[in-house]
Design an enzyme around this catalytic site. Structure first.
Site, PDB file in Angstrom:
ATOM      1  N   HIS A   1      15.713 -24.866  -3.143  1.00 39.86           N
ATOM      2  CA  HIS A   1      15.712 -23.399  -3.221  1.00 39.86           C
ATOM      3  C   HIS A   1      14.721 -22.947  -4.291  1.00 39.86           C
ATOM      4  O   HIS A   1      13.885 -22.070  -4.046  1.00 39.86           O
ATOM      5  CB  HIS A   1      17.122 -22.882  -3.537  1.00 39.86           C
ATOM      6  CG  HIS A   1      17.163 -21.443  -3.950  1.00 39.86           C
ATOM      7  ND1 HIS A   1      17.018 -20.410  -3.057  1.00 39.86           N
ATOM      8  CD2 HIS A   1      17.313 -20.860  -5.168  1.00 39.86           C
ATOM      9  CE1 HIS A   1      17.079 -19.247  -3.706  1.00 39.86           C
ATOM     10  NE2 HIS A   1      17.261 -19.500  -4.990  1.00 39.86           N
TER      11      HIS A   1
ATOM     12  N   ASP B   1     -15.358  -8.590   1.689  1.00 37.32           N
ATOM     13  CA  ASP B   1     -14.434  -9.712   1.885  1.00 37.32           C
ATOM     14  C   ASP B   1     -14.337 -10.438   0.561  1.00 37.32           C
ATOM     15  O   ASP B   1     -14.866  -9.978  -0.445  1.00 37.32           O
ATOM     16  CB  ASP B   1     -14.956 -10.660   2.984  1.00 37.32           C
ATOM     17  CG  ASP B   1     -13.806 -11.393   3.672  1.00 37.32           C
ATOM     18  OD1 ASP B   1     -13.090 -12.123   2.959  1.00 37.32           O
ATOM     19  OD2 ASP B   1     -13.607 -11.224   4.883  1.00 37.32           O
TER      20      ASP B   1
ATOM     21  N   TRP C   1      14.381 -28.176  -9.812  1.00 33.73           N
ATOM     22  CA  TRP C   1      12.964 -27.929  -9.493  1.00 33.73           C
ATOM     23  C   TRP C   1      12.060 -28.367 -10.631  1.00 33.73           C
ATOM     24  O   TRP C   1      10.871 -28.563 -10.436  1.00 33.73           O
ATOM     25  CB  TRP C   1      12.738 -26.459  -9.162  1.00 33.73           C
ATOM     26  CG  TRP C   1      12.589 -25.557 -10.353  1.00 33.73           C
ATOM     27  CD1 TRP C   1      13.580 -25.001 -11.093  1.00 33.73           C
ATOM     28  CD2 TRP C   1      11.361 -25.114 -10.945  1.00 33.73           C
ATOM     29  NE1 TRP C   1      13.054 -24.250 -12.100  1.00 33.73           N
ATOM     30  CE2 TRP C   1      11.686 -24.293 -12.033  1.00 33.73           C
ATOM     31  CE3 TRP C   1      10.001 -25.319 -10.660  1.00 33.73           C
ATOM     32  CZ2 TRP C   1      10.720 -23.693 -12.841  1.00 33.73           C
ATOM     33  CZ3 TRP C   1       9.053 -24.716 -11.469  1.00 33.73           C
ATOM     34  CH2 TRP C   1       9.419 -23.911 -12.544  1.00 33.73           C
TER      35      TRP C   1
ATOM     36  N   SER D   1      -4.540 -25.705  -3.569  1.00 31.02           N
ATOM     37  CA  SER D   1      -4.585 -24.401  -2.903  1.00 31.02           C
ATOM     38  C   SER D   1      -4.638 -23.277  -3.931  1.00 31.02           C
ATOM     39  O   SER D   1      -5.454 -22.348  -3.818  1.00 31.02           O
ATOM     40  CB  SER D   1      -3.364 -24.258  -1.997  1.00 31.02           C
ATOM     41  OG  SER D   1      -3.087 -22.910  -1.735  1.00 31.02           O
ATOM     42  N   SER D   2      -3.796 -23.346  -4.948  1.00 36.92           N
ATOM     43  CA  SER D   2      -3.756 -22.285  -5.959  1.00 36.92           C
ATOM     44  C   SER D   2      -5.052 -22.212  -6.749  1.00 36.92           C
ATOM     45  O   SER D   2      -5.552 -21.128  -7.037  1.00 36.92           O
ATOM     46  CB  SER D   2      -2.618 -22.534  -6.943  1.00 36.92           C
ATOM     47  OG  SER D   2      -1.399 -22.263  -6.351  1.00 36.92           O
TER      48      SER D   2
ATOM     49  N   HIS E   1       5.598 -22.156 -18.335  1.00 35.06           N
ATOM     50  CA  HIS E   1       5.718 -20.795 -18.827  1.00 35.06           C
ATOM     51  C   HIS E   1       4.606 -19.866 -18.359  1.00 35.06           C
ATOM     52  O   HIS E   1       4.903 -18.772 -17.890  1.00 35.06           O
ATOM     53  CB  HIS E   1       5.979 -20.701 -20.324  1.00 35.06           C
ATOM     54  CG  HIS E   1       6.715 -19.426 -20.590  1.00 35.06           C
ATOM     55  ND1 HIS E   1       8.053 -19.279 -20.350  1.00 35.06           N
ATOM     56  CD2 HIS E   1       6.273 -18.198 -20.921  1.00 35.06           C
ATOM     57  CE1 HIS E   1       8.406 -18.032 -20.553  1.00 35.06           C
ATOM     58  NE2 HIS E   1       7.346 -17.353 -20.903  1.00 35.06           N
TER      59      HIS E   1
ATOM     60  N   GLU F   1       3.297 -20.175 -15.612  1.00 34.93           N
ATOM     61  CA  GLU F   1       3.717 -19.987 -14.220  1.00 34.93           C
ATOM     62  C   GLU F   1       4.670 -18.797 -14.090  1.00 34.93           C
ATOM     63  O   GLU F   1       4.617 -18.029 -13.132  1.00 34.93           O
ATOM     64  CB  GLU F   1       4.382 -21.274 -13.721  1.00 34.93           C
ATOM     65  CG  GLU F   1       5.133 -21.165 -12.408  1.00 34.93           C
ATOM     66  CD  GLU F   1       4.219 -20.983 -11.222  1.00 34.93           C
ATOM     67  OE1 GLU F   1       3.027 -21.328 -11.332  1.00 34.93           O
ATOM     68  OE2 GLU F   1       4.689 -20.478 -10.191  1.00 34.93           O
TER      69      GLU F   1
ATOM     70  N   TYR G   1       4.640 -16.135 -15.795  1.00 31.52           N
ATOM     71  CA  TYR G   1       3.860 -14.891 -15.815  1.00 31.52           C
ATOM     72  C   TYR G   1       2.963 -14.768 -14.602  1.00 31.52           C
ATOM     73  O   TYR G   1       2.622 -13.660 -14.200  1.00 31.52           O
ATOM     74  CB  TYR G   1       3.094 -14.784 -17.133  1.00 31.52           C
ATOM     75  CG  TYR G   1       4.072 -14.667 -18.285  1.00 31.52           C
ATOM     76  CD1 TYR G   1       5.059 -13.695 -18.226  1.00 31.52           C
ATOM     77  CD2 TYR G   1       4.063 -15.526 -19.351  1.00 31.52           C
ATOM     78  CE1 TYR G   1       6.007 -13.593 -19.222  1.00 31.52           C
ATOM     79  CE2 TYR G   1       5.008 -15.421 -20.353  1.00 31.52           C
ATOM     80  CZ  TYR G   1       5.978 -14.456 -20.285  1.00 31.52           C
ATOM     81  OH  TYR G   1       6.919 -14.356 -21.260  1.00 31.52           O
TER      82      TYR G   1
ATOM     83  N   SER H   1       2.394  -0.700 -11.287  1.00 29.03           N
ATOM     84  CA  SER H   1       1.492   0.232 -11.972  1.00 29.03           C
ATOM     85  C   SER H   1       0.620   1.007 -10.994  1.00 29.03           C
ATOM     86  O   SER H   1       0.010   1.999 -11.364  1.00 29.03           O
ATOM     87  CB  SER H   1       0.586  -0.532 -12.945  1.00 29.03           C
ATOM     88  OG  SER H   1       1.357  -1.241 -13.863  1.00 29.03           O
TER      89      SER H   1
ATOM     90  N   HIS I   1      10.514 -22.965 -25.669  1.00 38.05           N
ATOM     91  CA  HIS I   1      11.807 -22.264 -25.684  1.00 38.05           C
ATOM     92  C   HIS I   1      12.655 -22.658 -24.477  1.00 38.05           C
ATOM     93  O   HIS I   1      13.823 -22.315 -24.412  1.00 38.05           O
ATOM     94  CB  HIS I   1      11.626 -20.737 -25.774  1.00 38.05           C
ATOM     95  CG  HIS I   1      11.011 -20.106 -24.576  1.00 38.05           C
ATOM     96  ND1 HIS I   1      10.163 -19.029 -24.655  1.00 38.05           N
ATOM     97  CD2 HIS I   1      11.124 -20.365 -23.254  1.00 38.05           C
ATOM     98  CE1 HIS I   1       9.778 -18.665 -23.446  1.00 38.05           C
ATOM     99  NE2 HIS I   1      10.341 -19.459 -22.586  1.00 38.05           N
ATOM    100  N   HIS I   2      12.040 -23.372 -23.513  1.00 35.26           N
ATOM    101  CA  HIS I   2      12.827 -23.892 -22.391  1.00 35.26           C
ATOM    102  C   HIS I   2      13.573 -25.159 -22.765  1.00 35.26           C
ATOM    103  O   HIS I   2      14.350 -25.670 -21.976  1.00 35.26           O
ATOM    104  CB  HIS I   2      11.912 -24.189 -21.197  1.00 35.26           C
ATOM    105  CG  HIS I   2      11.279 -22.972 -20.616  1.00 35.26           C
ATOM    106  ND1 HIS I   2      11.882 -22.217 -19.640  1.00 35.26           N
ATOM    107  CD2 HIS I   2      10.100 -22.345 -20.885  1.00 35.26           C
ATOM    108  CE1 HIS I   2      11.104 -21.205 -19.324  1.00 35.26           C
ATOM    109  NE2 HIS I   2      10.012 -21.247 -20.060  1.00 35.26           N
TER     110      HIS I   2
ATOM    111  N   THR J   1       5.279  -6.441 -23.500  1.00 33.80           N
ATOM    112  CA  THR J   1       6.095  -6.067 -22.345  1.00 33.80           C
ATOM    113  C   THR J   1       6.712  -4.695 -22.569  1.00 33.80           C
ATOM    114  O   THR J   1       6.779  -3.865 -21.653  1.00 33.80           O
ATOM    115  CB  THR J   1       7.192  -7.119 -22.107  1.00 33.80           C
ATOM    116  OG1 THR J   1       6.606  -8.412 -22.186  1.00 33.80           O
ATOM    117  CG2 THR J   1       7.830  -6.936 -20.752  1.00 33.80           C
TER     118      THR J   1
ATOM    119  N   LYS K   1       4.361  -1.996 -21.751  1.00 35.18           N
ATOM    120  CA  LYS K   1       4.262  -1.736 -20.311  1.00 35.18           C
ATOM    121  C   LYS K   1       5.421  -0.861 -19.837  1.00 35.18           C
ATOM    122  O   LYS K   1       5.211   0.128 -19.122  1.00 35.18           O
ATOM    123  CB  LYS K   1       4.260  -3.055 -19.533  1.00 35.18           C
ATOM    124  CG  LYS K   1       2.970  -3.773 -19.686  1.00 35.18           C
ATOM    125  CD  LYS K   1       2.967  -5.036 -18.882  1.00 35.18           C
ATOM    126  CE  LYS K   1       1.548  -5.444 -18.598  1.00 35.18           C
ATOM    127  NZ  LYS K   1       0.853  -4.524 -17.730  1.00 35.18           N
TER     128      LYS K   1
ATOM    129  N   ARG L   1      25.268 -24.395 -14.826  1.00 35.13           N
ATOM    130  CA  ARG L   1      24.556 -24.306 -13.551  1.00 35.13           C
ATOM    131  C   ARG L   1      24.411 -25.691 -12.939  1.00 35.13           C
ATOM    132  O   ARG L   1      24.672 -26.707 -13.582  1.00 35.13           O
ATOM    133  CB  ARG L   1      23.184 -23.657 -13.762  1.00 35.13           C
ATOM    134  CG  ARG L   1      22.274 -24.472 -14.643  1.00 35.13           C
ATOM    135  CD  ARG L   1      21.059 -23.696 -15.086  1.00 35.13           C
ATOM    136  NE  ARG L   1      20.031 -23.630 -14.060  1.00 35.13           N
ATOM    137  CZ  ARG L   1      18.701 -23.634 -14.317  1.00 35.13           C
ATOM    138  NH1 ARG L   1      18.260 -23.690 -15.551  1.00 35.13           N
ATOM    139  NH2 ARG L   1      17.829 -23.575 -13.353  1.00 35.13           N
TER     140      ARG L   1
END
Lengths: 527, 276
Positions: free
Chosen positions: A79, A108, A144, A171-172, A255, A257, A259, A270, A304-305, A330, A333, A452
């Site tokens: 998931h 294009d 994951w 790809s990315s 991290h 990722e 963002y 926006s 921090h993870h 943040t 924003k 979890r």
């Protein structure tokens, strides 16, 4: 297979491009490829969403009802992987494909063939990930994040997942190089960097983050592959390595990722809020600087993870404070979005509803993130449902709901028809309410200590879990309504004007709806 | 079919992207199978490799044809420059992950293993094969072959610049000599690297973290030198066919950028893997 014939090189306009299935398979058109991306991501969204419903069905009551623990862990793992790499990221790339050339006045993308390759590489990656369910040993079940030593011990599915992620990474990276090059090199004359729509800015910075972080992930999983099969000891203390090393390398990718999955959302919101508040975006320049600041900070907060996995206190404090720093840009924003709406003549069409919900709910997710950044609190809450609640507030009500907002906002431009506003609003309210029913109780179960990634739980969590599960099924079923509204809009509906939104600005609204096959063959001039 | 509007170059429909995805799928699926002892895996992997080679030939042939036919204007040229720069940046980050692992292990993990006393006799020194190793590990010193290889790569950077100067002056002979020298130096480097591996007192498997970092870092660098040498050979071939002139030779420059990048990676390897 000659794909280029010199005789046709001076063809103009629309004739001569392939039709039928070849139009899609061999496409070099940014709109067709964008459509492929968006449909792919929607089916992955349903697929991974169905897995989440499996999780919620099991958690409906304490005890084991439907799933073996191993199967449950496979579901949570896939998931996560599929939602991130298969649903959220491709959806934003789909938006980039459709909107970047139109918003900057280009015909294009810079590299149309590489663009198509970026999409078609998603298919083998998806086949490998989904195929890994059926190989001996079943899909990977270690989460994951694929932490060793568990991931070293998994079967063949782990290798397929590693290669799937390698292909997704290619790809990315190719897609991001394409987007960055398009933005830097194909803007219409007169469109200076500080005149670009904010969506373009957010994607420029996102593409940078992708190019900087995906190779790091590639390195991490390459080390894992050699640890698994070629006798290296990167993550094995007996050989002088360290399992925590994987976590550092992984989160150095992970991290940014995070963002990568939220900056384009900022860009979409926006764009939409000024259109329906009928006021220009408040603080454009500060938005650009805030986005850049978030991107740069994203490279110095990764640990921090892993506050609980072993780090000197000085390191923990550094990562705690650097994480808290992110709340400043943040906050800028969020302030700007609210200031944009302040005294605007607002109307509440579906895209605006989703955007306002985004501002409110994403901010909630941001606050719970701030709570988790506090070291002593995080040590309590690590791997509880509080974390699950936090990242679903930023990833579902943040990323996914901004995608829905963007789809409703640009559907008239894409299809030439207006979507069904009543059904759109139904979809919005069902989604928002069901989402909160699902995830808000997880704050409580998490604070109370429910871990979890465990298929069973203590009896005192039963009520909240039952509420969450009911919400989850409502949330899942509501998305079928989304599918219906989109299909209905493609097949017909009220004809959309070139600019169906009173307050919408930007080059994409200067061309007819649906947009012509090649949008700008001669560059427009931007004043 | 390509639609060439007045202001932009847009390539027409192409099957290469689909072929790329088929090639990568076959390679990934085949490799997964062969790693897990399924006999058919290797054949699928090789089939994927063949499709991939066909793809590279075909796609680059198309691009070369378009380039020679003069389809690419200044804007396309600028796009190529941006994208090659960003591609090299992505490669920098790839190597950064392995260098980061090396620094983390040497500065953090080994001390922790020593302090943890799970292996009471372990002392954190470098090089090490890890606490479970039974004999001391002899690392690869810098002042033998690695120093020679450093000189070789540095000279190859100079010969490549010499070839570039030739191209700028439309002096084809100078360009060809410079490129031939560069390719030869690349091949000698690779030969010496293989020789070093063969002579090394340790292997990748079972030599603990020193062997792991050493072989992955130098191995990926060696792969990049191999790629760079092949790319230089293609450029040499294109020069002999007269594809480039003093104004129009981004293909050459892209490969030169790549070669210099590989050069810089080697200098970092020399300092951090062999020397310190």
């Amino acid at each position: 297979m000659s794909t280029t014939t010199a005789t046709h090189h001076d063809d103009h306009g629309d004739h001569g491009h392939p039709t039928g299935i070849m139009r899609w398979v061999a496409s070099t058109n940014h709109k067709d490829i964008g459509t492929l991306y968006l449909w792919f991501s929607f089916f992955m969204f349903l697929f991974a969403g169905a897995m989440a419903l499996g999780i919620r069905a099991e958690l409906f009551q304490p005890g084991l009802q439907f799933l073996e623990p191993e199967q449950f862990n496979r579901l949570t793992t896939l998931h996560g992987l599929i939602m991130i790499f298969g649903a959220i990221m491709p959806a934003f790339v789909g938006f980039a494909n459709w909107m970047v050339p139109m918003m900057i006045g280009a015909p294009d993308m810079a590299f149309p063939r590489l663009n198509n390759m970026s999409f078609w590489l998603l298919i083998p990656a998806a086949l490998l990930l989904i195929g890994s369910i059926f190989v001996p040993g079943g899909a990977i079940a270690g989460g994951w994040t694929m932490y060793p030593p568990l991931s070293i011990q998994q079967g063949m599915a782990m290798d397929m997942t590693i290669f799937a992620i390698h292909i997704l990474g290619i790809s990315s990276i190719v897609g991001s190089i394409n987007i960055i090059t398009t933005i830097l090199n194909l803007r219409a004359p007169g469109m200076g960097l500080m005149k670009m729509p904010l969506f373009i800015w957010t994607w420029l910075i996102t593409a940078f983050l992708l190019i900087a972080s995906m190779p790091i992930l590639a390195g991490a999983i390459t080390m894992m592959l050699t640890d698994r099969h070629f006798g290296t000891s990167f993550f094995d203390a007996a050989g002088g390595g360290d399992p925590v090393l994987f976590q550092h390398v992984f989160w150095f990718f992970g991290h940014p990722e995070v963002y990568i999955m939220i900056l384009p959302a900022f860009g979409i919101v926006s764009t939409i809020i000024p259109a329906f508040a009928r006021k220009p975006l408040f603080g454009y320049a500060s938005m650009v600087y805030a986005t850049s600041a978030i991107a740069l900070l994203s490279f110095v907060v990764w640990a921090h993870h892993m506050f609980t996995t072993g780090m000197p206190v000085a390191g923990q404090l550094f990562f705690m404070y650097s994480t808290m720093l992110i709340s400043i840009p943040t906050g800028v924003k969020v302030f700007n979005w609210i200031a944009t709406m302040w005294r605007g003549s607002m109307t509440f069409e579906t895209p605006m509803l989703f955007s306002i919900a985004f501002v409110f709910l994403f901010t909630l997710g941001g606050f719970s993130g701030l709570v988790l950044a506090i070291l002593p609190v995080d040590i309590q809450l690590q791997d509880t449902y509080y974390v699950v609640a936090h990242f679903h507030y930023v990833l579902f009500s943040g990323a996914a709901m901004s995608i829905m907002a963007g789809v409703y906002y640009w559907l008239p431009k894409w299809t030439g028809h207006m979507y069904d506003e009543t059904l759109g609003k139904w979809h919005f309210w069902l989604t928002t309410i069901a989402f909160n029913i699902t995830f808000f109780p997880m704050h409580f179960t998490g604070l109370a200590g429910m871990p979890r990634r465990v298929p069973d739980y203590a009896l005192q969590f039963a009520e909240f879990n039952m509420i969450s599960s009911l919400g989850a099924f409502a949330l899942g079923i509501s998305q079928l309504l989304f599918l219906y509204v989109v299909i209905k809009c493609i097949r017909g509906g009220e004809k959309a004007a070139a600019n169906p939104w009173e307050g919408a600005e930007g080059l994409e609204w200067t061309v007819p709806s649906p947009a012509p096959f090649h949008t700008f063959e001669t560059p427009p001039t931007v004043k | 079919m390509s639609q060439n509007t007045k202001n932009y170059y847009l390539p027409g429909a192409s099957f290469w992207p689909l072929i790329a995805s088929i090639a990568l799928f076959l390679m990934a699926a085949g490799f997964s199978m062969s790693l897990n002892d399924m006999a058919i895996g290797t054949s699928i992997l090789i089939a994927g490799g063949v499709v991939f080679a066909y793809l590279l030939f075909g796609w680059f042939a198309d691009v070369v044809k378009e380039s020679v036919s003069g389809f690419y204007n200044k804007q396309v040229d600028a796009s190529f420059r941006w994208s090659m720069g960003w591609f090299i940046f992505s490669e920098v980050m790839f190597f950064a992950s392995f260098f980061g692992a090396l620094f983390y292990i040497r500065n953090v993990s080994l001390d922790w293993i020593e302090a943890g006393k799970v292996w009471p006799d372990f002392v954190a020194v470098w090089p090490t094969a890890g606490p479970a190793a039974t004999e001391a590990l002899v690392g690869m010193g810098p002042w033998g072959l690695p120093a020679i290889n450093t000189v070789i790569l540095l000279i190859s950077g100079a010969t490549l610049t010499y070839a570039h100067w030739g191209l700028m002056k439309d002096n084809r002979k100078q360009t060809i000599i410079g490129l031939l020298l560069t390719i030869a130096l690349g091949v000698i480097f690779l030969y010496l690297q293989v020789h070093e591996y063969a002579e090394a007192a340790f292997t990748m498997a079972g030599s603990g973290i020193y062997g792991s970092t050493f072989y992955l870092l130098t191995g990926f660098h060696g792969l990049h030198v191999t790629m760079g040498t092949i790319m230089l050979a293609v450029i040499l071939f294109r020069i002999m066919k007269g594809h480039f002139d003093s104004h129009n030779h981004f293909g050459f420059e892209a490969v030169a950028w790549y070669w210099h990048f590989v050069d810089v990676v080697w200098l970092l390897l020399f300092i951090f893997v062999y020397w310190l």
